[in-house]
Design a protein around this motif. Sequence first.
Motif, PDB file in Angstrom:
ATOM      1  N   PHE A 280      45.958  44.942  47.701  1.00 22.68           N
ATOM      2  CA  PHE A 280      46.186  44.961  49.147  1.00 22.68           C
ATOM      3  C   PHE A 280      45.553  43.728  49.764  1.00 22.68           C
ATOM      4  O   PHE A 280      44.714  43.079  49.142  1.00 22.68           O
ATOM      5  N   ARG A 281      45.972  43.422  50.978  1.00 18.22           N
ATOM      6  CA  ARG A 281      45.361  42.310  51.685  1.00 18.22           C
ATOM      7  C   ARG A 281      44.194  42.867  52.495  1.00 18.22           C
ATOM      8  O   ARG A 281      44.282  43.970  53.048  1.00 18.22           O
ATOM      9  N   ALA A 282      43.112  42.082  52.555  1.00 10.53           N
ATOM     10  CA  ALA A 282      41.915  42.546  53.272  1.00 10.53           C
ATOM     11  C   ALA A 282      42.249  42.854  54.728  1.00 10.53           C
ATOM     12  O   ALA A 282      41.729  43.794  55.306  1.00 10.53           O
TER      13      ALA A 282
ATOM     14  N   LEU B  25      41.266  53.800  47.882  1.00  7.10           N
ATOM     15  CA  LEU B  25      41.853  52.607  47.280  1.00  7.10           C
ATOM     16  C   LEU B  25      42.557  53.094  46.017  1.00  7.10           C
ATOM     17  O   LEU B  25      41.896  53.530  45.076  1.00  7.10           O
ATOM     18  N   THR B  26      43.865  53.083  46.024  1.00  7.37           N
ATOM     19  CA  THR B  26      44.602  53.669  44.906  1.00  7.37           C
ATOM     20  C   THR B  26      45.294  52.598  44.083  1.00  7.37           C
ATOM     21  O   THR B  26      45.500  51.481  44.547  1.00  7.37           O
TER      22      THR B  26
ATOM     23  N   ALA C 174      42.511  46.646  59.173  1.00  2.00           N
ATOM     24  CA  ALA C 174      43.263  47.251  60.272  1.00  2.00           C
ATOM     25  C   ALA C 174      43.221  48.775  60.145  1.00  2.00           C
ATOM     26  O   ALA C 174      43.084  49.489  61.138  1.00  2.00           O
ATOM     27  N   ARG C 175      43.317  49.256  58.911  1.00  2.00           N
ATOM     28  CA  ARG C 175      43.279  50.711  58.705  1.00  2.00           C
ATOM     29  C   ARG C 175      41.893  51.278  58.981  1.00  2.00           C
ATOM     30  O   ARG C 175      41.758  52.367  59.532  1.00  2.00           O
TER      31      ARG C 175
ATOM     32  N   THR D  22      34.448  40.978  46.964  1.00  2.00           N
ATOM     33  CA  THR D  22      35.410  40.382  47.894  1.00  2.00           C
ATOM     34  C   THR D  22      35.543  41.256  49.141  1.00  2.00           C
ATOM     35  O   THR D  22      35.540  40.754  50.267  1.00  2.00           O
ATOM     36  N   LEU D  23      35.659  42.563  48.914  1.00  2.00           N
ATOM     37  CA  LEU D  23      35.784  43.496  50.039  1.00  2.00           C
ATOM     38  C   LEU D  23      34.571  43.406  50.960  1.00  2.00           C
ATOM     39  O   LEU D  23      34.709  43.339  52.184  1.00  2.00           O
ATOM     40  N   ALA D  24      33.384  43.402  50.334  1.00  2.00           N
ATOM     41  CA  ALA D  24      32.147  43.342  51.120  1.00  2.00           C
ATOM     42  C   ALA D  24      32.122  42.075  51.965  1.00  2.00           C
ATOM     43  O   ALA D  24      31.788  42.107  53.152  1.00  2.00           O
ATOM     44  N   GLU D  25      32.528  40.973  51.350  1.00  2.00           N
ATOM     45  CA  GLU D  25      32.518  39.691  52.051  1.00  2.00           C
ATOM     46  C   GLU D  25      33.496  39.713  53.229  1.00  2.00           C
ATOM     47  O   GLU D  25      33.176  39.293  54.338  1.00  2.00           O
TER      48      GLU D  25
END
Length: 242
Positions: free
Chosen positions: A110-112, A85-86, A117-118, A19-22
Motif C-alpha cells: 500500500f502507499r503510505a 495490514l493484510t 488517510a485511513r 518505513t511506516l514509522a518514518e
Amino acid sequence: MTALRPILIVEDDAALRATLAEQIMLAGGFHAVEAGTAAEAAAKLDAGDARYDAILLDIGLPDGCGREFCAKLRRDGKRMPVIMLTGADAERDVVRGLDAGANDYVAKPFRAGELLARVRAQLRVFDNSEDAVFTVGPYVFRPAAKLLLEPARNRKVRLTDKETNILKFLYRAAGKPVPRQVLLNGVWGYNSSITTHTLETHIYRLRQKIEADPSRTRLLLTSAGGYSLDAQAGQEAAAAAA
Ligand code: CA
C-alpha cells in the motif's frame, strides 16, 4: 508543545515497520511506536499508563495472529481504531479481521498516503464517538461524558457542553494557537451573535476548573490572539510522582 497522537505499529517486517514509522512521523501530529511481535505489542499496551490513539496491525505475526490479537484487545475493552495490514488478495483475512473488531484494513503493498488517510478517517470517527478518551495534562478527558478524570487525585471535573467543546476544539489543534474568532465559530457556530467576551467568560470558568493555579495557567494558554492547549503540561511532574 504539541501533543502528538501515539500510534502503535505492530509488524514483523522490520523494513516495512521502519518505513511506516518514518512516514507517520513525517505526516506530522503523530508519534509512532513500533512492535515486531504480538508479545511486544501486548507489553507496550499494558505498560503503565500507556495509551495509543490507533493501532496498525499486521495479520501474520511470528508469535500469533493479528485477528486474534485484535479480538483480545476488544475483549479487554480497548476501543481505539485498529487498522489491519493484510496480504494481497486476502479477502477472507479482511472479513475475519473486521469480524474480530478491526475498523479498517489496507492490503499490502500500500502507499503510505493511503494508509495515513485511513488512519485520519478512523481517528475522526473515533474522536466523535462515545469511546473517545484524550489525555489533557493530568486529566483523562471523556468528551462524550463531559468529564475530566484526574486519576492521581481521584477527582472528577464536570464540564458544561460549551466547556467540553472548547476543550475538544483546542485539543484537535494539537497545541497550535486558535484565534478567538475561530474558536467562537467552532463552538457556537458561524451564525451566532456571541461575542468574544462570552468566550472569555467560558475560558475563565474552564480555567478555574482545570488549572491547579488559575492565575498561572499551564494547560489552557493565551497566545497569539487566541488560545492553545498544552495537553502535555504537568505530565512530566505526574510521571515523576508516580
Ligand atoms: Ca507479517
